[in-house]
Design a protein around this motif. Sequence first.
Motif, short mmCIF file in Angstrom:
data_model
loop_
_atom_site.label_atom_id
_atom_site.label_comp_id
_atom_site.label_asym_id
_atom_site.label_seq_id
_atom_site.Cartn_x
_atom_site.Cartn_y
_atom_site.Cartn_z
N MET A 117 -7.43 6.02 16.68
CA MET A 117 -7.85 6.26 15.28
C MET A 117 -6.73 5.83 14.33
O MET A 117 -5.57 6.13 14.53
N THR A 118 -7.10 5.12 13.28
CA THR A 118 -6.12 4.61 12.33
C THR A 118 -5.56 5.73 11.45
O THR A 118 -6.29 6.55 10.93
N SER A 119 -4.22 5.75 11.32
CA SER A 119 -3.58 6.64 10.35
C SER A 119 -3.38 5.83 9.10
O SER A 119 -2.37 5.15 8.94
N ARG A 120 -4.36 5.82 8.23
CA ARG A 120 -4.37 4.90 7.10
C ARG A 120 -3.66 5.53 5.91
O ARG A 120 -4.09 6.55 5.38
N PRO A 121 -2.55 4.91 5.42
CA PRO A 121 -1.79 5.47 4.32
C PRO A 121 -2.35 5.08 2.97
O PRO A 121 -1.61 4.74 2.06
N THR A 122 -3.68 5.06 2.80
CA THR A 122 -4.27 4.69 1.54
C THR A 122 -4.06 5.82 0.54
O THR A 122 -4.57 6.91 0.72
N ALA A 171 -6.82 0.93 -3.84
CA ALA A 171 -6.14 0.25 -2.75
C ALA A 171 -7.04 -0.80 -2.10
O ALA A 171 -8.25 -0.64 -2.00
N VAL A 172 -6.42 -1.90 -1.68
CA VAL A 172 -7.11 -2.98 -0.98
C VAL A 172 -6.54 -3.04 0.43
O VAL A 172 -5.32 -3.06 0.61
N LEU A 194 4.26 -6.15 -5.47
CA LEU A 194 3.17 -5.34 -4.96
C LEU A 194 3.69 -4.16 -4.13
O LEU A 194 4.75 -4.25 -3.51
N ARG A 195 2.95 -3.07 -4.15
CA ARG A 195 3.24 -1.93 -3.28
C ARG A 195 2.43 -2.13 -2.00
O ARG A 195 1.21 -2.14 -2.03
N VAL A 196 3.13 -2.30 -0.89
CA VAL A 196 2.47 -2.65 0.36
C VAL A 196 2.94 -1.70 1.46
O VAL A 196 4.13 -1.42 1.59
N GLU A 197 1.99 -1.21 2.25
CA GLU A 197 2.28 -0.44 3.45
C GLU A 197 1.41 -0.97 4.58
O GLU A 197 0.55 -1.82 4.38
N GLU A 233 -3.12 -2.67 9.92
CA GLU A 233 -3.85 -3.11 8.73
C GLU A 233 -2.89 -3.03 7.55
O GLU A 233 -2.05 -2.13 7.46
N ILE A 234 -3.01 -3.97 6.63
CA ILE A 234 -2.12 -4.03 5.48
C ILE A 234 -2.81 -3.41 4.27
O ILE A 234 -3.96 -3.72 3.97
N VAL A 235 -2.09 -2.52 3.58
CA VAL A 235 -2.64 -1.78 2.45
C VAL A 235 -1.89 -2.16 1.18
O VAL A 235 -0.67 -1.98 1.09
#
Length: 202
Positions: free
Chosen positions: A1-6, A11-12, A37-40, A46-48
């Motif tokens: 399962m993705t731990s998505r830091p959105t 957010a894109v 850009l703010r990128v994580e 996956e790139i946020v």
Amino acid sequence: MTSRPTISEEAVILRGPLITGFSDEEFFQFCQDKPDLRVERTSDHEIVFMSPAGFLSSAHSGEVFFQLSLWNKQTRLGRVGKSSAAFVLPDKATLSPDASWLSNATWAKVPVEQRNKFLPVCPEFVVEVKSPSDRLTTLHTKMEQWLRNGVQLGFLLNTEDGTAHVYRPGQPPIEVHGFDNELSGEPVLPGFVLDLRPLREE
């Protein structure tokens, strides 16, 4: 399962084999090519892309960084990072807190050739400051992700309603109401106290 830091409704997220196949070095270079850009990156790589924080959020983060840096200058116990510093965590996510601190012992584990890139360690202390576009529920999720990866103390600051949340491993977060308070960094940051009063907006 993705731990998505959105952490933003705007957010894109970029995904797909080409994106998720980026090595840590390729992702670092990708971020260098987009400095505004703010990128994580999630644990599934996956790139946020997130919205800019805005002036007040930036100023509040700067105040936290200032207080933390002043304490560290006096104690010389570690290193302090701003929001542009990123950490490659054990779960393979790459996250950037608004302020961070890592001990001298943790800093010593970072190879010299990696010290001007994203650090392959987890800081002991992080601070996240909510901006207007951030979702508070997702910031709480992000704080839990920090703890799972090794953070020993975390502050989540919501300057919109004057509420702070203190995170420690194995404990439920403590909610502090009112920015007329101080937050103790003990025992992770000996003697450090974050004065919340400069963060109040009249």
